[in-house]
Enzyme design. Structure first.
Site, short mmCIF file in Angstrom:
data_model
loop_
_atom_site.label_atom_id
_atom_site.label_comp_id
_atom_site.label_asym_id
_atom_site.label_seq_id
_atom_site.Cartn_x
_atom_site.Cartn_y
_atom_site.Cartn_z
CG ASP A 1 -17.22 -10.49 12.40
OD1 ASP A 1 -17.01 -10.72 11.21
OD2 ASP A 1 -18.34 -10.57 12.95
CD GLU B 1 -31.29 21.83 18.50
OE1 GLU B 1 -30.25 21.58 19.12
OE2 GLU B 1 -31.31 22.05 17.27
NE ARG C 1 -22.46 -9.17 11.95
CZ ARG C 1 -21.29 -9.75 12.09
NH1 ARG C 1 -20.64 -9.67 13.23
NH2 ARG C 1 -20.74 -10.43 11.11
N1 SAH Z 1 -28.61 18.88 20.19
C1 SAH Z 1 -28.11 17.57 20.49
C2 SAH Z 1 -28.16 16.65 19.27
C3 SAH Z 1 -29.55 16.28 18.85
S1 SAH Z 1 -29.56 15.20 17.51
C4 SAH Z 1 -26.67 17.66 20.97
O1 SAH Z 1 -25.97 18.53 20.49
O2 SAH Z 1 -26.25 16.86 21.79
C5 SAH Z 1 -31.16 14.49 17.67
C6 SAH Z 1 -31.20 13.09 18.24
O3 SAH Z 1 -30.51 12.22 17.36
C7 SAH Z 1 -30.54 12.91 19.58
O4 SAH Z 1 -31.44 13.18 20.63
C8 SAH Z 1 -30.13 11.44 19.56
O5 SAH Z 1 -31.18 10.59 19.99
C9 SAH Z 1 -29.87 11.18 18.09
N2 SAH Z 1 -28.45 11.18 17.73
C10 SAH Z 1 -27.84 12.08 16.93
N3 SAH Z 1 -26.54 11.77 16.77
C11 SAH Z 1 -26.30 10.65 17.48
C12 SAH Z 1 -25.15 9.84 17.73
N4 SAH Z 1 -23.97 10.14 17.22
N5 SAH Z 1 -25.29 8.75 18.52
C13 SAH Z 1 -26.48 8.45 19.06
N6 SAH Z 1 -27.61 9.17 18.89
C14 SAH Z 1 -27.53 10.27 18.11
#
Ligand code: SAH
Length: 245
Positions: A168, A115, A153
């Site tokens: 790019d 989570e 990059r």
């Molecule tokens: N419950 C959280 C999501 C957790 S996803 C919420 O709703 O905000 C689990 C982990 O994946 C996060 O802690 C983050 O480190 C990573 N993650 C998921 N989606 C991401 C995104 N779009 N950008 C960056 N990190 C992401």
């Protein structure tokens, strides 16, 4: 540039980081990525790194102690480098952010799982929060790799062809022109005649025009922000409204 990554899944990093341009950048000493396992800093005998959320509800939350311990053991307390938490709630990652981060000598990345991380990590350890897009992944490892790749990059000398990064997509606010390589005719589809002309000025003009056209067709939002010159306007008008010419 040095990057310290903190994750529960360090094995996900080496294959990607060792290949191609990133691998070469590291061998050349332009980039140094160290991946640290947060679990190594869990203090209890079962090396627990996550726990149930206060207040109930599903899923697990990454505990703060192992994350603080991991980051502080590598970077000191408090860390003297930017500490970026990958999170879908962070500021959007763009080429401009990649360029901004590429100027830093050192940064740290924290990858969440489940989570997410205990809020105190975000509030008291992270100095920045970045999202790679409006969708939710199972962990921060791919986002960290995305960030490292895009930032690498931008490092001087990282790309074999320094011109590459200038034209790019997104570097100049526009999408890039199309590319062609041999063969000249593939399944009856020909390479645009201009590209074979050897006339450098004509080729540059064609590429700029294609770049403008693509951006206009696919990403009018980018075009609106690009601030086109008079010449650009003319080039675009030429291809956008041929019937009125
Ligand atoms: N419950 C959280 C999501 C957790 S996803 C919420 O709703 O905000 C689990 C982990 O994946 C996060 O802690 C983050 O480190 C990573 N993650 C998921 N989606 C991401 C995104 N779009 N950008 C960056 N990190 C992401």
């Amino acid at each position: 540039m040095r990057v310290d990554v903190f994750t529960l899944f360090p094995d996900l990093f080496p294959p990607y980081l060792e290949a191609s341009i990133l691998g070469r950048a590291q061998l050349a000493g332009l980039l140094q990525v160290s991946v640290h396992n947060i679990r190594d800093h869990a203090t209890d005998k079962h090396q627990v790194t996550d726990d149930e959320p206060y207040g109930g509800g599903g899923g697990m939350v990454m505990k703060p102690e192992p994350i603080f311990a991991a980051v502080e053991s590598v970077l000191g307390a408090p860390p003297q480098v930017p500490v970026i938490l990958l999170s879908p709630q962070g500021r959007p990652f763009t080429q401009a952010v990649a360029q901004e981060l590429g100027k830093l000598p050192h940064l740290a990345l924290i990858c969440g799982r489940y989570e997410g991380v205990d809020e105190r990590v975000r509030a008291h350890l992270a100095t920045d929060e970045i999202s790679i897009g409006d969708y939710v992944l199972t962990g921060g490892e791919l986002p960290a790799l995305v960030l490292i790749d895009a930032v690498a990059r931008t490092l001087p000398d990282a790309l074999g062809d320094p011109e590459g990064a200038i034209t790019d997509s997104h570097a100049g606010g526009l999408l890039e022109h199309p590319h062609y390589t041999r063969p000249q005719i593939f399944r009856g589809w020909e390479v645009p005649e201009t590209l074979l002309s050897g006339d450098h000025a004509r080729i540059e003009r064609w590429r700029r025009q294609q770049s403008l056209l693509r951006t206009a067709q696919r990403r009018p939002d980018l075009l609106a922000r690009a601030g086109l010159s008079k010449t650009d306007r003319k080039l675009l008008d030429e291809v956008q409204e041929p019937e009125t010419k």
